[in-house]
Each structure stands twice: as C-alpha cells, then as structure tokens.
Design an enzyme around this catalytic site. Structure first.
Site, short mmCIF file in Angstrom:
data_model
loop_
_atom_site.label_atom_id
_atom_site.label_comp_id
_atom_site.label_asym_id
_atom_site.label_seq_id
_atom_site.Cartn_x
_atom_site.Cartn_y
_atom_site.Cartn_z
N GLU A 51 -5.59 -39.09 -70.71
CA GLU A 51 -7.04 -39.01 -70.50
C GLU A 51 -7.46 -37.61 -70.89
O GLU A 51 -6.97 -36.62 -70.33
CB GLU A 51 -7.39 -39.26 -69.03
CG GLU A 51 -7.33 -40.71 -68.61
CD GLU A 51 -8.49 -41.53 -69.14
OE1 GLU A 51 -8.22 -42.34 -70.06
OE2 GLU A 51 -9.62 -41.37 -68.67
N ASP A 62 -17.57 -35.40 -60.30
CA ASP A 62 -16.36 -34.60 -60.14
C ASP A 62 -16.47 -33.56 -59.04
O ASP A 62 -17.53 -33.01 -58.78
CB ASP A 62 -16.04 -33.90 -61.46
CG ASP A 62 -15.51 -34.86 -62.49
OD1 ASP A 62 -14.45 -35.45 -62.24
OD2 ASP A 62 -16.17 -35.04 -63.52
N TYR A 176 -10.75 -48.79 -64.82
CA TYR A 176 -10.48 -47.56 -64.05
C TYR A 176 -10.91 -47.81 -62.61
O TYR A 176 -12.09 -47.98 -62.32
CB TYR A 176 -11.30 -46.41 -64.66
CG TYR A 176 -10.92 -45.02 -64.17
CD1 TYR A 176 -10.89 -44.71 -62.82
CD2 TYR A 176 -10.61 -44.01 -65.08
CE1 TYR A 176 -10.55 -43.44 -62.38
CE2 TYR A 176 -10.28 -42.73 -64.66
CZ TYR A 176 -10.25 -42.45 -63.31
OH TYR A 176 -9.92 -41.19 -62.89
#
Lengths: 271, 390
Positions: A51, A62, A176
């Site tokens: 990734e 994040d 994911y």
C-alpha cells in the site's frame, strides 16, 4: 514487467494456507530515496502486496502517525507526479500488487482520467481514496474500468448489510476492512467486533478481504487471518519506526526488516 | 443517504466510510424534525426568549448619508453571544437532544461558534468539547475563557496550520470514533451533506425577518444584500430568502487579506474546485491539490474552503463574490463605529467595507448589510493594530 494481480496473490497464498502481509508507507517519507529503500525492505522480508500512500495536507481519516508521515513526505517535496515516479521506481524491483491510498482531492485536482491513466502506466494495480464512499464514486469507477485499475472501498463495523452489498458490487481487488471505530493508528488489542465483521463479510462475498487500521503486532495479524481475512495491512506501527529513528536511516531499515519478517510469519496460521 | 446533498455539481458526501452511518442518522433526524411541530415550537421559543429574536433591521441614517445609499443593517450582532452563530447552534443542539446524543463537539476559528456551542451545551445540559487551532487559542484568549466559563472544554489543535481547518480535521477525527454518542455541531454551511442544507435551514430565519421588515419599511425589495463569506452561514441565511428575487443583487464579501497577490482567504474569488471537509466546492490549494493556508484579519474568514451552495450560486451567476482586503475591512469597521456607534465584528466589517465599494458605484440604491456579529471580541486585535495599549 509481469505484474501480479491481487487475485493471483490471494489464491497462491490460500493454497499455502497463508494470509497476505500488506505493509504501508507514504511515498517520500522521510525522503524519496529512503522510502524506496523501505519498500525494498518490505519486499525482501515477506510483503505480499504494497500500500503506497500519496500524502495529503488534511487527512481526516488518519491519526497523528500517518499525518506526521504525510507532512514529512510533503516537506521532502512529494507531489502526485512524484508519487507516480515512486511507483515506477518500485516496479523496477518487484511485481507484487501495489495499491495507491490517498484522498480524493489529489485525484480530482489532477483530473480523474489523467490520474487513473498515469496510475496504470506507472504500474499500480488499485486505488483507494479514503474519503470517496460509493455514493460519490460513479466517475472514479468509470475511469478505473477504462484504464484497467481496480477500485478499492472500505467497510466498517457500522456498515449495514444492505450497504455492504452495494460496496461489494463496486469493489474489486480486495475489500479494505476497517478494524476499529476510529482513525488510523497503532492499537494495543483487536476488538471482538472486528472478528465478527470479518465473518459477516465472508458470509456475503467471495472477494478477498484485507484488514487495516490498528493492526500493529504479529498477534493482531494472526488473529485477523485466523478469523478468515485474506490479508492484513500494517501502517502506523511501521511509520512509528520511521518517526522514532529519523536520524538513523540504517536503523529504520533494520527494524522494519525484522518487524516485517515477524508479521509475515504471523500470516502463516497453519504452521 | 436519502438526498444526494448536491447544489448543481457541488456538495456531496466525501467522507470516510466510518462516517456514512452517522451522516445517514443525522439526515434522517433532520428531515424528520425540521417539520415537527413540537421541535419547531421549542426552537422558536429558544430563539425568541434565549437568543433574542427577532433582530431589528436598522436604518443606518448617518452611514446612508455618508455613502449616498439607503443602508439597512440586519442586527445579528444583537443576539445572545454576539453573532448569528446562535441560530444554528440552537437548531443543531436541539436536534442532538432529540436524537438522544449525550455529547457535543464543535470546531471554532474566531471563537464565536465555539461560544455559541458552549452556551447551548450549558442550556441543554449536554457536555461540550470545542476544537480550536492552537494559534487561534492564542489569538482569542478571551473567547477561550468564555467557552470554559460556560462549562465547555477547549481542545487546542497543534496540527497543520493550527487554525480553523485543522480544528475541523480533528473534530472529524473525534467524530469518526464517537458518532454513536456524539453530535458534531458544524458551525457553517460547509462539510458533507446534510450539513450545508441543515445549517442553511437554521440560518434562514435571518433572511425571512429581513424580507418581511424591508417590505414593511420600504414597500419594495432592496437593490443589494451584502454579507461576509467565510464558510458562508450568515450570508446563506440572509441570501436564502432572496435567491428567487432575481432583481436583488446578492453580494458576498470574502476575506481578501493582504490582497489576492498576497495571503488571503478569498476562496471563490481566487480558489479552484476541490474537495475539502466532505464536499466539492472551491478551495485554496496548490497545483498538486494540497490545501493552502488561508489568511484574513478576521479569524472567522480565515478558512481555505467555502460552503458548496455558494460555489453553486457563484457558478450560476446568481450571487457575486468579491475579496475585501484587511485594510478595506478596517475602514468598514471605522465607518460603522464612527458614524453609527456600532462596533462590528471584523468578519462583518468585510461586509461594511464591501458596501462602501458597492455604494461608490451605485448611488441611491437600497442596501441591506448583514451585520453578522459584534466587534467586542476583536478589540484586542484592533488596539494592537492601532498601537493602543489596553
């Protein structure tokens, strides 16, 4: 260049009763050359796919670890174009699948067609934009198909079965799965709900699933693979090694190499 | 989602998957309660008895004479906590209560939205935490103290530019992991759907009152409605009632900072299309899509994005947006203070500065300026600029 597909890799590993180790790095963190060396270290120590993050100034999904990495990369001169150069450089030494992980503004600014076209040409297999849910993905899916790039989406514990179905229909490569209710960042332990989520998805689909967010120890990797996941994505724990050893790049590579080896061992659940 | 949240092509829901269920829950609740009799009665009660609505539409005679136009001021500065922000925080705070949420979070730049949220948290007895860039915490110490006095916790944000956009980033991050118990009370017509639509709904009251009052006082609609635009909530509130009245010029005053060649916050005037904080709109960004830092003398206009409906109104040519520099805003501040005895917030001073520019070319017109907030919070900054030691 004979780039492997996610399907190839997951099938090959499945036959060996192993999960995939998918480490993450932000392209250009802490600088272009070092991050290339880090990716090389990943590959040499068991990574099954990669990734690669393209840094964004405002990464709302994040935590502080990835944000710091983004800032380091941006300060080292990373841009979208350089990101694609980065992938080209990585392709010189490995054929394993590469997914680009970024935020949608970088794609929109470059132009969707141009971004996906360049991604394909540079050797990427897939793209995931952290802030692009299925609702807004129509245009991206069109260009993804046009240029033969796989579009990856996320599913979380809060994703309803109905919504999951919609996501699975759009998603290719792998799904994911977000392991935590929160932002990226290393966590001490995995939640039981993550295991339940893996089982719920497996009941709905054949698509491979890779679990990320909070996967920071070999035992987490073992746990998600045992629960039925096809792969584990490890990000913040690796970035923390960079953050903590910024003045000693050799040490960064040594530590990351050793860590990857341990993580890879943990994917071999039947050994 | 039930609706797509688009204004033309702008708007939408560009958020991580984890937030979609929270936005769906919020949209369902908003669509249900916005027409609910009990909810609206309660909201109207608080707007009237707690916030101080309706606010006057004041004919500023001295300023009118000075500028050669007939000028009215919509006095949102007279509301409790000193700005229009309270309309939206009352609406969303009440909605959060009806949804059974037990915690409020908010972001703030200048502190006005933070204070309005803190006050609502106290009124409705819901614990409140406010994210604020550490640079803004430093610039707006008095407002931080006021929030804390209302029982809110102020969380300084050390990331990025340490201003409003980073406070929003951190509030989103908090919400990603706390949405089951927490309502994120966004302070402007920005963010992912349903926020732009919802905040506009709660700010429409400004436009409704203005229209009724101007028709009563003038017997006709104004020639122009002028308001400052950061995220765009006070302007959307007042514009909303006039959008269909094509003869009314809708004018947005953006934070022109040092001018478009220098540092500024003029997102529509000088920005480009992009995705920030959950919607497609105009943003200040570099060639690679990295968000730029905005700058304005007023912390409330110091934001590199703008609400998506403003992007739409601009693209359709229905509203016009112009940068107003720090210097022009300061002139607006002085004009209103000296001619009318009203100290406008530095944000609202941009609207006054814009009105001065408009009046210069359009003598004899009737202008409504939305005076979105009062200037008490800015006196320290002004004193410093004027070299006065308080």
């Amino acid at each position: 260049m004979n780039i492997e597909t996610y399907e190839d890799v997951f099938n090959r590993l499945k036959a060996r009763k192993e999960g995939a180790l998918i480490p993450f790095i932000v392209a250009g963190d802490p600088d272009f050359e070092t991050s290339i060396k880090i990716v090389k270290t990943f590959v040499e120590n068991g990574a099954d796919a990669l990734e690669i993050g393209f840094p964004f100034s405002d990464p709302v999904a994040d935590g502080p670890t990835v944000q710091l990495a983004d800032i380091r990369a941006l300060n080292s001169g990373m841009t979208t174009k350089r990101g694609f150069e980065f992938i080209r450089s990585v392709r010189k030494f490995t054929d394993i699948p590469i997914g680009i992980l970024t935020y949608y503004n970088l794609i929109y600014k470059m132009g969707l067609d141009e971004f996906y076209k360049t991604a394909k040409e540079s050797g990427a297999n897939a793209i995931l934009a952290a802030d692009l849910p299925p609702e807004e993905a129509k245009d991206a899916l069109e260009v993804a198909e046009k240029h033969g790039v796989q579009q990856i989406f996320m599913a979380a514990q809060t994703t309803s079965n109905e919504r999951l179905q919609e996501i699975l229909e759009m998603c290719s490569g792998f799904l994911y799965v977000v392991a935590v209710m929160g932002i990226t960042g290393a966590r001490d332990e995995l939640k039981i709900s993550t295991v339940e989520l893996i089982e719920r998805i497996k009941a709905h689909s054949e698509i491979p699933i890779a679990v990320g967010f909070g996967i920071s120890r070999p035992e987490h990797v073992r746990e998600v693979i045992t629960a039925g996941a096809d792969g584990a994505i490890v990000a913040s724990a690796i970035l923390n090694i960079i953050t903590e050893n910024l003045n000693n790049k050799e040490k960064v590579l040594q530590k990351i190499g050793k860590f990857c080896k341990e993580l890879k061992e943990a994917t071999k659940v039947n050994l | 989602m039930i609706l797509d949240g688009k204004f033309g092509k702008y708007g939408g829901v560009f958020v991580p998957e984890l937030l979609i269920p929270a936005l769906e829950e919020l949209e369902r609740a908003f669509l249900k309660f916005k027409d609910d009799k009990k909810f609206n009665e309660e909201l109207e009660y608080y707007l009237r008895e707690f916030a101080g609505r309706p606010t006057p539409l004041y004919h500023a005679r001295n300023l009118s004479e000075k500028l050669g136009c007939k000028i009215y001021l919509k006095r949102e500065d007279l509301l409790h906590t000193g700005a229009h922000k309270i309309n939206n925080t009352l609406g969303q705070g009440l909605l959060a209560k009806y949804m059974g949420k037990t915690r409020l979070i908010a972001e703030t730049g200048a502190g006005q939205h933070g204070i309005a949220t803190a006050v609502i948290g106290s009124l409705l007895q819901i614990p409140t935490e406010v994210y604020m860039g550490s640079e803004d915490v430093e610039r707006q110490k008095l407002n931080v103290f006021r929030m804390e006095l209302s029982g809110a916790k102020v969380i300084p944000v050390e990331n990025g530019s340490k201003t409003l956009k980073d406070a929003i980033n951190d509030a989103f991050r908090d919400w990603v992991s706390s949405a089951d118990t927490t309502h994120y009370l966004i302070g402007s017509t920005m963010g992912p759907h349903p926020y732009p639509m919802m905040v506009k709904h709660f700010q429409k009251v400004i436009g409704k009152e203005t229209k009724a009052d101007i028709l009563e006082k003038e017997g006709k609609l104004p020639d122009a409605v002028i308001a400052c635009v950061g995220g765009g909530s006070n302007s959307m509130g007042i514009f909303s009632e006039f959008i269909d009245d094509k003869e009314v010029n809708l004018i947005g005053a953006e934070g022109g900072g040092e001018g478009l060649d220098g540092k500024h916050g003029a997102t529509i005037s000088a920005g480009t299309e992009g995705i920030l904080h959950g919607s497609l709109s105009f943003v200040l960004q570099n060639d690679h899509g990295q968000i730029a830092e905005a700058h304005s003398i007023s912390a409330g206009l110091d934001y590199p994005g703008v609400g998506p409906e403003h992007a739409f109104l601009s693209s359709e040519g229905r509203a016009e947006y112009y940068p107003v520099t720090n210097e022009e805003a300061l002139r607006g501040f002085k004009l209103l203070s000296e001619y009318e005895g009203i100290l406008p917030a530095l944000e609202s001073s941009h609207a006054v500065g814009m009105a001065e520019k408009y009046a210069r070319k359009n003598k004899g017109k009737t202008i409504v300026i939305n005076l979105s907030g009062r200037g008490d919070k800015d006196v320290d900054i002004l004193a410093k600029l004027m070299g006065v030691n308080l």
